[in-house]
Scaffold this motif. Sequence first.
Motif, mmCIF file in Angstrom:
data_model
loop_
_atom_site.group_PDB
_atom_site.id
_atom_site.type_symbol
_atom_site.label_atom_id
_atom_site.label_comp_id
_atom_site.label_asym_id
_atom_site.label_seq_id
_atom_site.Cartn_x
_atom_site.Cartn_y
_atom_site.Cartn_z
ATOM 1 N N MET A 50 39.669 37.390 19.120
ATOM 2 C CA MET A 50 39.457 36.482 18.594
ATOM 3 C C MET A 50 37.834 36.776 17.885
ATOM 4 S SD MET A 50 39.753 34.910 22.572
ATOM 5 C CE MET A 50 38.971 33.831 22.275
ATOM 6 N N ILE A 51 37.272 37.652 18.272
ATOM 7 C CA ILE A 51 35.442 38.471 17.859
ATOM 8 C C ILE A 51 36.003 38.185 16.170
ATOM 9 C CG2 ILE A 51 34.773 39.576 17.284
ATOM 10 C CD1 ILE A 51 34.765 39.887 19.961
ATOM 11 N N VAL A 52 37.504 38.893 15.774
ATOM 12 C CA VAL A 52 37.751 38.949 14.047
ATOM 13 C C VAL A 52 38.368 38.028 13.278
ATOM 14 C CG1 VAL A 52 39.039 39.949 12.942
ATOM 15 C CG2 VAL A 52 38.882 41.351 14.913
ATOM 16 N N ALA A 53 38.636 37.061 13.927
ATOM 17 C CA ALA A 53 39.191 35.913 13.680
ATOM 18 C C ALA A 53 37.703 35.291 13.939
ATOM 19 C CB ALA A 53 39.612 35.211 14.640
ATOM 20 N N SER A 96 32.612 28.071 17.858
ATOM 21 C CA SER A 96 31.627 28.166 19.129
ATOM 22 C C SER A 96 32.905 28.390 20.181
ATOM 23 C CB SER A 96 30.788 26.649 18.859
ATOM 24 O OG SER A 96 30.105 26.221 18.067
ATOM 25 N N ALA A 97 34.246 27.541 19.740
ATOM 26 C CA ALA A 97 35.380 27.497 20.513
ATOM 27 C C ALA A 97 35.682 29.001 21.058
ATOM 28 C CB ALA A 97 36.728 26.699 20.055
ATOM 29 N N LEU A 98 35.940 29.705 20.148
ATOM 30 C CA LEU A 98 36.275 31.614 20.194
ATOM 31 C C LEU A 98 35.159 31.955 21.035
ATOM 32 C CD1 LEU A 98 38.014 32.188 16.739
ATOM 33 C CD2 LEU A 98 39.330 31.283 18.692
ATOM 34 N N GLY A 99 33.758 31.728 20.354
ATOM 35 C CA GLY A 99 32.783 32.004 21.623
ATOM 36 C C GLY A 99 33.180 32.614 22.715
ATOM 37 N N VAL A 100 32.985 31.394 23.409
ATOM 38 C CA VAL A 100 33.484 30.923 24.866
ATOM 39 C C VAL A 100 33.748 31.505 25.226
ATOM 40 C CG1 VAL A 100 32.948 28.978 26.516
ATOM 41 C CG2 VAL A 100 31.897 28.212 24.267
ATOM 42 N N VAL A 101 35.651 31.209 25.630
ATOM 43 C CA VAL A 101 36.621 31.713 25.644
ATOM 44 C C VAL A 101 36.318 33.373 25.912
ATOM 45 C CG1 VAL A 101 39.142 32.709 25.471
ATOM 46 C CG2 VAL A 101 38.517 29.536 24.703
ATOM 47 N N GLN A 102 36.099 33.947 24.280
ATOM 48 C CA GLN A 102 35.106 35.443 24.532
ATOM 49 C C GLN A 102 34.155 36.220 25.491
ATOM 50 O OE1 GLN A 102 33.997 36.606 20.568
ATOM 51 N NE2 GLN A 102 31.500 37.215 21.852
ATOM 52 N N THR A 103 33.265 34.892 25.641
ATOM 53 C CA THR A 103 31.700 35.742 26.604
ATOM 54 C C THR A 103 33.337 35.897 27.942
ATOM 55 O OG1 THR A 103 30.649 34.533 25.325
ATOM 56 C CG2 THR A 103 30.423 34.748 27.620
ATOM 57 N N PHE A 104 33.860 34.560 28.256
ATOM 58 C CA PHE A 104 34.801 33.898 29.508
ATOM 59 C C PHE A 104 35.042 35.169 29.482
ATOM 60 C CE2 PHE A 104 38.311 33.308 31.760
ATOM 61 C CZ PHE A 104 37.992 32.928 32.790
ATOM 62 N N ALA A 164 31.650 44.775 19.063
ATOM 63 C CA ALA A 164 32.680 44.498 18.090
ATOM 64 C C ALA A 164 32.571 43.485 17.649
ATOM 65 C CB ALA A 164 34.022 43.870 19.329
ATOM 66 N N SER A 165 32.049 42.218 17.971
ATOM 67 C CA SER A 165 31.161 41.057 17.325
ATOM 68 C C SER A 165 30.552 41.277 16.158
ATOM 69 C CB SER A 165 30.602 39.902 18.352
ATOM 70 O OG SER A 165 30.714 39.069 17.887
ATOM 71 N N ASN A 166 29.260 41.944 16.274
ATOM 72 C CA ASN A 166 28.740 42.396 15.324
ATOM 73 C C ASN A 166 29.053 42.963 14.088
ATOM 74 O OD1 ASN A 166 26.070 41.211 16.655
ATOM 75 N ND2 ASN A 166 26.097 42.553 18.022
ATOM 76 N N LEU A 167 30.014 44.144 14.416
ATOM 77 C CA LEU A 167 30.219 45.208 13.699
ATOM 78 C C LEU A 167 31.678 44.099 12.802
ATOM 79 C CD1 LEU A 167 30.576 48.118 12.534
ATOM 80 C CD2 LEU A 167 32.502 49.107 14.410
#
Length: 599
Positions: A50-53, A96-104, A164-167
């Motif tokens: 999800m982060i890569v996407a 934003s949607a991917l970020g919410v799911v990823q954070t959960f 993963a997100s920052n990289l």
Amino acid sequence: MEDTPMERGRRGGSHTVTAAEKAQAREVSLRRIGRLFTPHRRQLTVVVAMIVASSIISMASPFLLREVIDVALPTLDTTLLVWLVLGMVGVAAATSALGVVQTFISTTVGQQVMHRLRTDVFRHLHRQSIAFFTRTRTGEVQSRITNDIGGMQSVVTNTATAVASNLTTVVATIVAMLALSWQLSLVSLVVLPPAIILTRKVAGMRRAITAQRQRELADLNVTIEEGLSISGVQLSKTMGAGTALIDRFTASSTRLIDLELRSELAGRWRMAWMSVLFAAIPAVIYLSAGLPGTAGKLTIGTIVAFTALQSGLFRPLMGLLSVGVSITSSLALFARIFEYLDLPVEVDDPPHPVPVRPEAIDGHLRLENVTFRYPGSDTAAVDGVTLDVPPGETLALVGETGSGKSTVAALIARLYDPSAGTVTIDGIDVRDMKLDDLAAIVGVVSQETYLLHTTIRENLRYAKPDATDAEIERAARAAQIHDHIAALPDGYDTVVGSRGHRFSGGEKQRIAIARTLLRDPRILVLDEATSALDTDTERAVQRAFAGLAAGRTTVTIAHRLSTVRDADQIVVIDHGRVEESGTHTTLVDAGGRYAALAA
């Protein structure tokens, strides 16, 4: 357990930790930290995908911006402009949607890892022998479980996703920048080497401060535990030590303020210079675009889009560097936790325990040539002791304080293992039994009673969670404490207070006796169990014990010889050795040490 190089250096002062040792310790720690996340590989794989996407999708924004500036606006193409704007909004919504799911998902994984660490440490410490707790401060243990593991929370919860997100964002941004202009990319990326060098230095500073801060937190916890427990408060008030205790706490808290400030400010100036450097890059880009050699070769849209990308690169790049700082500084916390998890279990269940049914045990107790030395002592607390107690008989151990009587009791309950010799029950070495089976067979009532800060009923049920109210009352009657409990306003639901300080010493001991009797052990070990009782109450409890002793092996340790006169066997212990043994009558007639004690 083998000391780490850091510990050897701290204790001896002669060992210098080499760079190779530091690197090896760091590698092992990171590998071990990584194993904590192994059970959650699938969830983390989803998060990374999800982060890569999200990173790839977000990279469309600068190209959309370039088209808006270079095409849609100059040509007044409203349709294209609307689609480009909708595309930019869609990119923001999707990321934003991917970020919410990823954070959960990542937070759930992090909390599960924290839970496992807490429970693993608690379980492992609970398996430690009494020797560990006698040499370790209670506040230190609490600090490891609460402060150290709590301090890791942000690292455990956010590190994997942050990396993963920052990289991926950094990589995607650099690729997009190169696609827009490789010349401007070279100008922007010249700051990376100094940024990495500065970050490594800051990480080292914070790691050292973190270790020192956690030690100070542990000292603070110890002061709280010792100073604000009911026993500690009583001691400080009666000794007039309140002022000194407050000064000690204040000094520790003051040192903690300094360490917290140093931890927060460590490397801040260096990182501030990095921020200034990154902020200056857009100005350099504008300058580069306007130089004679490059002027006119880049469109306005390309420059604006590139500047937006470069500005967006600063946050994930600094985030990636900050994660490195956090991981390095948190290694001190992981090292403290792993140190406890690596402690050897000195008294543990055997690999292949002998099957035992506690209710089928006769209670034949035998110590054969048992010797025991406390850790760090050159003198044997118990030296070559041999005792034989047939089922249902009573053994009394007498002797002066420090002669080794309580150590013998501790060996029977397997609070320690003998250095030599064997302790057997019905011919089975206690080291070959499961600890739970042994605890069901041997019941101990010691001189120092410990009651939990809950009701009397729950204190008694601690020994037998499924005990009925009738069984609880029967045990209390046997211990001569039921009438006193029944007379209380809340009866068995009365809260005993911290460590049972609501009750007198005799009342606490009778509750402790009832708690042990509720388990109906085949062997009773009474280590000065009636020492706090007055003469009349002691006689009542002894009568109760006389009735309960039928078919039960009993080992009694007492200074009052009146409590052991009727024992089947009396053994005098002196300096860890059996001095003499026999019945009360034969020992008095012998005129030896027992006769001198009885005189």
